[in-house]
Design an enzyme around this catalytic site. Structure first.
Site, short mmCIF file in Angstrom:
data_model
loop_
_atom_site.label_atom_id
_atom_site.label_comp_id
_atom_site.label_asym_id
_atom_site.label_seq_id
_atom_site.Cartn_x
_atom_site.Cartn_y
_atom_site.Cartn_z
N LYS A 272 37.39 83.92 44.35
CA LYS A 272 37.47 82.46 44.19
C LYS A 272 38.69 82.06 43.36
CE LYS A 272 34.97 78.56 42.03
NZ LYS A 272 33.73 78.11 41.37
N ASP A 277 38.70 73.39 37.85
CA ASP A 277 37.51 72.77 38.43
C ASP A 277 37.03 71.62 37.55
OD1 ASP A 277 35.21 72.15 39.78
OD2 ASP A 277 34.11 73.97 39.19
N LYS A 284 32.43 66.90 36.12
CA LYS A 284 31.77 67.63 35.04
C LYS A 284 31.83 66.83 33.73
CE LYS A 284 32.83 72.36 36.52
NZ LYS A 284 31.43 72.79 36.69
N ASP A 295 38.47 79.31 36.43
CA ASP A 295 37.74 79.27 37.70
C ASP A 295 38.48 79.98 38.84
OD1 ASP A 295 35.26 78.65 38.72
OD2 ASP A 295 35.82 76.65 39.40
N ASP A 354 30.94 69.53 43.06
CA ASP A 354 31.13 70.56 42.03
C ASP A 354 30.66 71.93 42.52
OD1 ASP A 354 31.91 71.59 39.62
OD2 ASP A 354 30.16 70.85 38.50
N GLU A 356 31.98 73.67 44.72
CA GLU A 356 33.17 73.81 45.56
C GLU A 356 33.51 75.26 45.86
OE1 GLU A 356 33.28 73.67 42.37
OE2 GLU A 356 34.69 75.27 41.91
N ARG A 358 31.70 77.88 46.73
CA ARG A 358 31.10 78.41 47.96
C ARG A 358 31.79 77.85 49.21
NH1 ARG A 358 25.33 76.25 46.05
NH2 ARG A 358 26.35 76.71 44.08
N1 BES Z 1 33.01 76.87 38.38
C1 BES Z 1 31.68 76.41 38.29
C2 BES Z 1 30.73 77.45 37.72
C3 BES Z 1 30.97 77.81 36.27
C4 BES Z 1 30.26 77.15 35.28
C5 BES Z 1 31.82 78.83 35.93
C6 BES Z 1 30.45 77.50 33.96
C7 BES Z 1 32.03 79.18 34.60
C8 BES Z 1 31.33 78.52 33.62
C9 BES Z 1 31.17 76.05 39.69
O1 BES Z 1 32.11 75.54 40.56
C10 BES Z 1 30.14 74.99 39.50
O2 BES Z 1 30.50 73.92 39.08
N2 BES Z 1 28.90 75.30 39.84
C11 BES Z 1 27.82 74.35 39.72
C12 BES Z 1 26.97 74.47 40.95
C13 BES Z 1 25.95 73.37 41.06
C14 BES Z 1 26.62 72.06 41.33
C15 BES Z 1 24.99 73.73 42.18
C16 BES Z 1 27.05 74.69 38.47
O3 BES Z 1 26.86 75.87 38.16
O4 BES Z 1 26.63 73.77 37.77
ZN ZN Z 2 34.05 76.14 40.23
MN MN Z 3 32.38 73.44 40.34
#
Ligand code: BES
Ligand code: ZN
Ligand code: MN
Length: 508
Positions: A272, A277, A284, A295, A354, A356, A358
């Site tokens: 990834k 992000d 966020k 990220d 968010d 994104e 996947r």
């Molecule tokens: N990049 C984030 C995941 C992340 C969170 C990495 C904290 C490192 C530290 C990812 O893109 C994300 O935002 N995931 C969401 C998914 C949700 C919207 C289903 C998450 O984990 O909140």
């Molecule tokens: Zn992310």
């Molecule tokens: Mn995200």
């Protein structure tokens, strides 16, 4: 960094079977000590063929007078006048043992390296216990990132530049082992550099250029798909995530062709590469948003790993597919509720912008499977739920059962400690959409890490053994330094993936 050598420049590593003949005042000797080695619980130097009784006595007397007991990670700097070095760092290993786990030696070397305080040359006897772990730990512990410091705060010294690893026998495998350890640590440090480069300076096009430079210097076949090509060829996930940013997305392919015959295996790597992000329109919260500079940690590790596979001349094919995009909110950004078509044709309702990772990974996984690999390893900073489930240092591995367990076992051997997690069938029902083939998030708060893995599974072609490694927190150390890990990018899971590649090269 130079065009001919664009990765991290590791210290020079020499193997030797004796201490220097002449006194080197600016050199430090790193020596492991154990606690309770004698009846009074004093710290004692781990037996080695390089120090005579006088030197050992000097070190042990100095430690006793300082009250240093040799506990795990305890660092004590002393002077031993009979030795041809300026000072000695005694690094505690805890209780004496028959066998030393590699990661204990790697961590001890890392702790010692972090206490060098500007010393540019180190000699160690840790290598007499485990040469590769000692070299990796020293290089990684000494790692620092000062590309963005002005003269005002830049370190005045060069950091650790010279390592002498003492080993009884320099004739046998020692040189090759030291070189392998140096290459592995260099790969990890290169991944760290990429993660630590701020999003102002590392955006998709720049990231693609760096990946290309690293790949070409290692003799890889490199292909960069720009935004127009991505749109034309149907990479709807990468295009959809990237379209909120003024800095367009890329997809980089790096191939090491090491296969020797028809039986040689082919491994696909996918990582990834979200260079920042924000969450997009599903933005966020501000607190800690800056951690999202990490990220692209999966992409960094994948690029470093395929380069390392080439340097170590692994007799397999390794093809990396690395999608790169910046997830921004803007008038051109995708909206919650938009539908996009992933590469290969599956349609997705983007309920949360968010989620994104996947979306860009699904495109890349489908592309990677077109090469018909035997194995596919994908890694990403995918979910906050990884951290809720496993904490800051333990990656979660999902995928096909056998390969998942193999990846987790090898990860534990190298000290990155990934842990196997299931993908329960019923989670797929949570990804139903009312308008498209799939939704990109479930309606439930439960099992967020496994839901993301379940989404990715939909895109892996039948018959390919696959593993997904979620390194959301393990890729980036937001806490204090520990072992051979400083603050910021960690380079995880580079060593896990390389261990898996070596294992496949050996056993198929
Ligand atoms: N990049 C984030 C995941 C992340 C969170 C990495 C904290 C490192 C530290 C990812 O893109 C994300 O935002 N995931 C969401 C998914 C949700 C919207 C289903 C998450 O984990 O909140
Ligand atoms: Zn992310
Ligand atoms: Mn995200």
């Amino acid at each position: 960094m130079s065009p001919a050598n664009p990765g991290y420049q590791a210290p020079a590593v020499t193997v030797s079977s004796s201490l220097p003949k002449r006194k080197a005042d600016k050199t430090v000797l790193i020596v492991p000590v154990v606690s309770g080695g004698d009846d009074d619980g004093r710290a004692t130097v781990v037996a080695n063929p390089f120090l005579d009784a006088e030197a050992v006595g000097e070190i042990e007397v100095a430690l006793e007078s300082l009250g240093a007991k040799g506990g795990p990670d305890q660092v004590t700097r002393v002077v031993a006048p009979s030795l041809p070095v300026g000072s000695v760092i005694a690094i505690g290993l805890g209780k004496p043992r028959e066998d030393w786990p590699s990661d204990l030696i790697r961590r001890a070397a890392g702790v010692a390296a972090r206490s060098l305080n500007g010393t540019e040359a180190a000699i160690t006897t840790l290598s007499d216990i485990d040469l590769e772990a000692a070299v990796e730990g020293l290089i990684l512990g000494a790692y620092r990132f000062s590309d963005f410091r002005s003269d005002k705060t830049a370190p005045k010294d060069k950091g650790l530049r010279d390592i002498t690893a003492l080993v009884a026998d320099t004739k046998g495998k020692a040189k090759a082992q030291a070189q392998r350890a140096t290459n592995i640590a260099t790969a990890v440090a290169t991944a760290r550099d990429l993660v630590n480069t701020p999003p102002s300076h590392l955006f998709p096009d720049e990231f693609a250029k760096r990946a290309k430079a690293l790949g070409e210097a290692a003799g890889l076949d490199v292909e960069v798909l720009d935004d127009k090509t991505l749109a034309k060829e149907g990479y709807g996930g990468v295009v959809g995530v990237g379209k909120g940013s003024s800095r367009p997305p890329r997809l980089v392919r790096l191939a090491h062709r090491g296969a020797k015959n028809k039986k040689s295996k082919k491994v696909a790597l996918v990582g990834k590469g979200i260079t920042f992000d924000t969450g997009g329109i599903s933005i966020k919260p501000a607190a800690n948003m800056h951690h999202m500079t990490s990220d692209m940690g999966g992409a960094a590790a994948v690029i470093a790993t395929v380069v390392l596979a080439a340097k170590q001349k692994l007799p397999i094919d390794v093809i990396a597919t690395v999608p790169m995009a910046e997830n921004m909110p803007s008038a051109t950004a995708q909206r919650p509720g938009d539908v996009l078509t992933q590469y290969g044709g599956i349609t997705v309702e983007v309920l949360n912008t968010d989620a994104e990772g996947r979306l860009i990974l699904a495109d890349a996984i489908v592309r990677a499977c077109e090469d018909d690999p035997d194995y596919l390893i994908e890694t990403s900073t995918l979910t906050g739920a990884q951290t809720v489930a496993l904490g800051a240092r333990t990656p979660g591995v999902m995928g096909s059962d056998e390969f998942r367990d193999r990846v987790a076992a090898l990860s534990q051997e190298v000290g990155e400690n990934a842990w196997p997690m299931p993908l329960p069938d019923e989670l797929k029902d949570d990804l139903k959409s009312t308008v498209a083939d799939l939704a990109n998030v479930s309606g439930s708060r439960y099992a967020g890490m496994l839901v993301a893995g379940t989404y990715l599974r939909e895109f892996v072609a039948d018959g390919i053994a696959w593993a997904h490694i979620d390194v959301a927190a393990p890729a980036y150390n937001s806490g204090g330094p520990w072992g051979y890990t400083g603050k910021g990018g960690t380079g995880v899971p580079t060593r896990t993936m390389f261990a898996v590649l070596e294992d496949i090269a050996q056993k198929g």
